[in-house]
Motif scaffolding. Structure first.
Motif, PDB file in Angstrom:
ATOM      1  N   ALA A   1       8.548 -34.307  73.253  1.00  0.00           N
ATOM      2  CA  ALA A   1       8.290 -33.925  74.645  1.00  0.00           C
ATOM      3  C   ALA A   1       7.849 -35.139  75.454  1.00  0.00           C
TER       4      ALA A   1
ATOM      5  N   ALA B   1      10.839 -37.110  76.209  1.00  0.00           N
ATOM      6  CA  ALA B   1      11.586 -36.471  77.295  1.00  0.00           C
ATOM      7  C   ALA B   1      10.965 -36.816  78.645  1.00  0.00           C
ATOM      8  N   ALA B   2       9.632 -36.898  78.716  1.00  0.00           N
ATOM      9  CA  ALA B   2       8.954 -37.267  79.962  1.00  0.00           C
ATOM     10  C   ALA B   2       9.288 -38.712  80.347  1.00  0.00           C
TER      11      ALA B   2
ATOM     12  N   LEU C   1      12.789 -38.766  81.651  1.00  0.00           N
ATOM     13  CA  LEU C   1      12.812 -38.184  82.997  1.00  0.00           C
ATOM     14  C   LEU C   1      12.343 -39.207  84.024  1.00  0.00           C
TER      15      LEU C   1
ATOM     16  N   GLU D   1       3.824 -33.131  83.095  1.00  0.00           N
ATOM     17  CA  GLU D   1       3.674 -31.795  83.682  1.00  0.00           C
ATOM     18  C   GLU D   1       5.045 -31.159  83.931  1.00  0.00           C
ATOM     19  N   LEU D   2       6.011 -31.934  84.402  1.00  0.00           N
ATOM     20  CA  LEU D   2       7.354 -31.397  84.660  1.00  0.00           C
ATOM     21  C   LEU D   2       8.036 -30.950  83.367  1.00  0.00           C
ATOM     22  N   VAL D   3       7.883 -31.746  82.321  1.00  0.00           N
ATOM     23  CA  VAL D   3       8.467 -31.372  81.028  1.00  0.00           C
ATOM     24  C   VAL D   3       7.796 -30.100  80.513  1.00  0.00           C
TER      25      VAL D   3
ATOM     26  N   ARG E   1       6.553 -27.683  82.252  1.00  0.00           N
ATOM     27  CA  ARG E   1       7.086 -26.549  83.018  1.00  0.00           C
ATOM     28  C   ARG E   1       8.488 -26.189  82.531  1.00  0.00           C
ATOM     29  N   GLN E   2       9.293 -27.192  82.194  1.00  0.00           N
ATOM     30  CA  GLN E   2      10.632 -26.917  81.663  1.00  0.00           C
ATOM     31  C   GLN E   2      10.563 -26.161  80.338  1.00  0.00           C
ATOM     32  N   LEU E   3       9.500 -26.408  79.589  1.00  0.00           N
ATOM     33  CA  LEU E   3       9.327 -25.735  78.293  1.00  0.00           C
ATOM     34  C   LEU E   3       8.720 -24.341  78.444  1.00  0.00           C
ATOM     35  N   GLY E   4       8.347 -23.995  79.663  1.00  0.00           N
ATOM     36  CA  GLY E   4       7.793 -22.663  79.900  1.00  0.00           C
ATOM     37  C   GLY E   4       6.279 -22.607  79.861  1.00  0.00           C
TER      38      GLY E   4
ATOM     39  N   TRP F   1       0.696 -29.477  80.998  1.00  0.00           N
ATOM     40  CA  TRP F   1       0.897 -30.309  79.822  1.00  0.00           C
ATOM     41  C   TRP F   1      -0.096 -29.979  78.709  1.00  0.00           C
TER      42      TRP F   1
END
Length: 176
Positions: A8, A11-12, A15, A33-35, A37-40, A44
């Motif tokens: 993760a 991935a951040a 991004l 934080e964006l990652v 949110r993508q994970l549901g 973070w």
């Protein structure tokens, strides 16, 4: 989700790099934080706790094997083996005078038959799915049995042929 915390975070970083190439600057904390949110996850901290938690492995289970109480070996073999076409896979006695415990199989259906007091309860019903109930009915009718002549009944779960055993149990063969 099978991501690790490290994946993760990677991935951040990816991004941030992709957004920077588009002229959008995002800090590392915001990318995390964006990652999340993508994970549901809502943030973070929640995502990293969830991602770092050990996964519970659900134990696998096998098919259910009913244990039916029998009181007379000869009557049990006559019905289950000779009439219904089950095959004895194994049998066990602690000594020659001890109660019988055996496993019978017909196709994928396995039953345990036991003379042991406390095993099974007379009056048990076992539902057994079959792909062609009419063919099974014709097969057992051709063999015949001195005490049993089941028919095929219509029921909410599909056509059913109920075969009572001499010990008060019932086998309900059904075709959905």
């Amino acid at each position: 989700m099978d991501l690790t915390t490290q994946q993760a975070k990677a991935a951040a970083r990816a991004l941030r790099t992709a957004l920077a190439e588009e002229g959008v600057e995002v800090g590392h904390a915001r990318a995390l934080e964006l990652v999340a949110r993508q994970l549901g996850a809502r943030d973070w901290n929640t995502a990293s706790a969830w991602l770092g938690a050990p996964r519970a492995v659900e134990p696998s289970t096998g098919p259910v094997v009913p244990v039916l109480r029998i009181q007379d070996e000869a009557l049990a073999r006559e019905l289950y083996v000779e009439y219904l076409g089950f095959v004895v896979e194994w049998e066990h006695r602690f000594d020659p005078e001890a109660p019988l415990y055996l496993q019978v199989r017909r196709g994928a259906s396995v039953l345990h038959l036991s003379e042991h007091h406390g095993d099974g309860v007379p009056g048990t019903v076992v539902r057994i799915p079959v792909s062609d109930l009419r063919a099974l009915h014709d097969e057992v009718a051709a063999r015949g049995h001195r005490r049993v002549r089941p028919g095929i009944e219509s029921s909410p779960g599909g056509a059913t042929m109920e075969v009572p055993d001499p010990f008060g149990n019932a086998l309900r063969f059904y075709q959905a």
